[in-house]
Design an enzyme around this catalytic site. Sequence first.
Site, PDB file in Angstrom:
ATOM      1  N   GLU A 178     -26.109  15.362  14.616  1.00  0.00           N
ATOM      2  CA  GLU A 178     -26.881  16.570  14.262  1.00  0.00           C
ATOM      3  C   GLU A 178     -28.351  16.247  14.029  1.00  0.00           C
ATOM      4  O   GLU A 178     -28.932  16.594  12.990  1.00  0.00           O
ATOM      5  CB  GLU A 178     -26.273  17.255  13.037  1.00  0.00           C
ATOM      6  CG  GLU A 178     -24.903  17.834  13.307  1.00  0.00           C
ATOM      7  CD  GLU A 178     -24.377  18.722  12.181  1.00  0.00           C
ATOM      8  OE1 GLU A 178     -24.880  18.623  11.062  1.00  0.00           O
ATOM      9  OE2 GLU A 178     -23.459  19.519  12.444  1.00  0.00           O
ATOM     10  N   GLU A 376     -17.299  18.786  16.587  1.00  0.00           N
ATOM     11  CA  GLU A 376     -17.041  19.336  15.247  1.00  0.00           C
ATOM     12  C   GLU A 376     -16.878  20.832  15.351  1.00  0.00           C
ATOM     13  O   GLU A 376     -17.676  21.498  16.011  1.00  0.00           O
ATOM     14  CB  GLU A 376     -18.206  19.072  14.280  1.00  0.00           C
ATOM     15  CG  GLU A 376     -18.348  17.658  13.823  1.00  0.00           C
ATOM     16  CD  GLU A 376     -19.450  17.481  12.774  1.00  0.00           C
ATOM     17  OE1 GLU A 376     -19.698  18.400  11.984  1.00  0.00           O
ATOM     18  OE2 GLU A 376     -20.057  16.403  12.778  1.00  0.00           O
TER      19      GLU A 376
HETATM   20  C1  BGP Z   1     -21.817  18.756   9.790  1.00  0.00           C
HETATM   21  C2  BGP Z   1     -21.788  17.285   9.613  1.00  0.00           C
HETATM   22  C3  BGP Z   1     -20.553  16.721   9.039  1.00  0.00           C
HETATM   23  C4  BGP Z   1     -19.741  17.636   8.164  1.00  0.00           C
HETATM   24  C5  BGP Z   1     -19.784  19.089   8.553  1.00  0.00           C
HETATM   25  C6  BGP Z   1     -19.338  20.052   7.485  1.00  0.00           C
HETATM   26  O1  BGP Z   1     -23.093  19.213   9.480  1.00  0.00           O
HETATM   27  O2  BGP Z   1     -22.020  16.612  10.835  1.00  0.00           O
HETATM   28  O3  BGP Z   1     -20.832  15.457   8.511  1.00  0.00           O
HETATM   29  O4  BGP Z   1     -19.808  17.357   6.851  1.00  0.00           O
HETATM   30  O5  BGP Z   1     -21.036  19.527   8.972  1.00  0.00           O
HETATM   31  O6  BGP Z   1     -20.343  20.213   6.529  1.00  0.00           O
HETATM   32  P1  BGP Z   1     -20.060  20.135   4.994  1.00  0.00           P
HETATM   33  O7  BGP Z   1     -19.404  18.837   4.763  1.00  0.00           O
HETATM   34  O8  BGP Z   1     -21.393  20.225   4.354  1.00  0.00           O
HETATM   35  O9  BGP Z   1     -19.202  21.291   4.694  1.00  0.00           O
END
Ligand code: BGP
Length: 480
Positions: A178, A376
Amino acid sequence: MQNNEFPKEFLWGGAAAAHQLEGGWNLGGKGASVADVMTAGDAHTSRRITPGVLDNEYYPNHEAVDFYHHYKEDIELFAEMGFKCFRTSISWSRIFPNGDDEEPNEEGLKFYDNVFDQLLRYGIEPVVTLSHFEMPYNLAHKYGGFRNKKLIDYFTRFAEVVFKRYKDKVKYWMTFNEINNQMNTADNFDSFTNSGIVYKSGEDRTEAMYQASINELIASAKAVIIGHKINPNFKIGCMMSFIPIYPATCKPEDVFLSLQKMHNRYFYSDIHVRGEIPAYALKEWERKGYHIDYTPEDLKILRAGTVDFIGMSYYKSKTISSTAIEKSYNSGEFEHELKNPYLKASDWGWQIDPIGLRYALNLLNERYGKPIFIVENGLGAYDKKDENNEINDDYRIEYLRSHIIEMKKAITLDGVNVIGYTPWSAIDIVSSGTGEFEKRYGFIYVDKNNEGKGTLKRYKKKSFYWYKNVIESNGQNLYI
Ligand code: BGP
């Protein structure tokens, strides 16, 4: 006849990241990473960055869900679901504890040998991010992170070491997770996790962000060039958080503002995929009098080091209005962000928009025509284990099903080349944004709460069995 199926070789799997999963933060010679100096927060409280690891603070990533000691049983569970691939990252500070060390840490390298061997034993392809919100803390503290051009060499040396070591075990790589999040300069969270930067008081944050981003993009392109030399069969991608931004109305000002905000995403993918700094960025730098330091040689590297595929995360869409009075609806990423009245939201305010996934896939496909890997997608929720130790996460099944349906339309109706899907997350882990354990995403429940207490015992959720069925039927059977 219309082919209404997922490709046979489609990579179904699950995702996670080293700092949110592994724990063992100071074991096996690992050094502290930027994730190790971040405290826990929650839906309403931001995580804090402390100056080093302090005795009186609680750091949720230090133990995480202890994959470091549980990787064998966890991978067995992934295999039981039928994973074709597992996306994780390599902790940079497990390999180079300080980042500027002369030699890599053999014990760290061995750990990932063990993890990849265990995956391969079950026919699960590792998909590996080099830097998923992680760099050795020393590189952030001593050098100012990616502000400093020395980081380009430290990163490429790390990349070269792991590419060589795992050249016969890993085919799919991504450079920076990201990478576009750092466009948000409202606070230090995204800059610190993306590029190890803490803003100085009084500096032009946007200029500092662009300099770090360019340095990181050069580092990424160099890594792609090195990787392809080490193994021409490597597939090396970028990784974008691809949240589409809708205009709140058809008012031309709203429509145009949404396009301008999309440039905050495309700036990164345009350089990663096309190898050119886009004109809208050059014009912005000129207009604002920014001096972004790069050489003609760097431009050649950007051109030569373009990626093989686009990795993307997708959780939600955003809506923007040129006349909105509110400063920001949600994350502070943009001014003028509004709540979309047509969409529901998760308990953390992330608006759920399956059609937005199909829309995002089409945008990327039309712009670049490259293979896309959805690395993701998922729902953070408060799961409850009942008296029979069962977790009925129907809401997660519904979220994933509706997104898979839209992904399938993008493939079969729109002709987008999606090569795989790894929902976030394979197993419960620490939330990156809030540092909570109770913002759960996994198919596997881990007994640990926000205070860091629990047995770490693993339990299969209802979604575990559902997803197993999805993979077994290659996406045909979406209803249990
Ligand atoms: C993305 C990231 C992850 C993950 C996910 C969910 O931004 O790549 O590392 O954590 O989001 O976000 P969060 O954990 O803040 O709910």
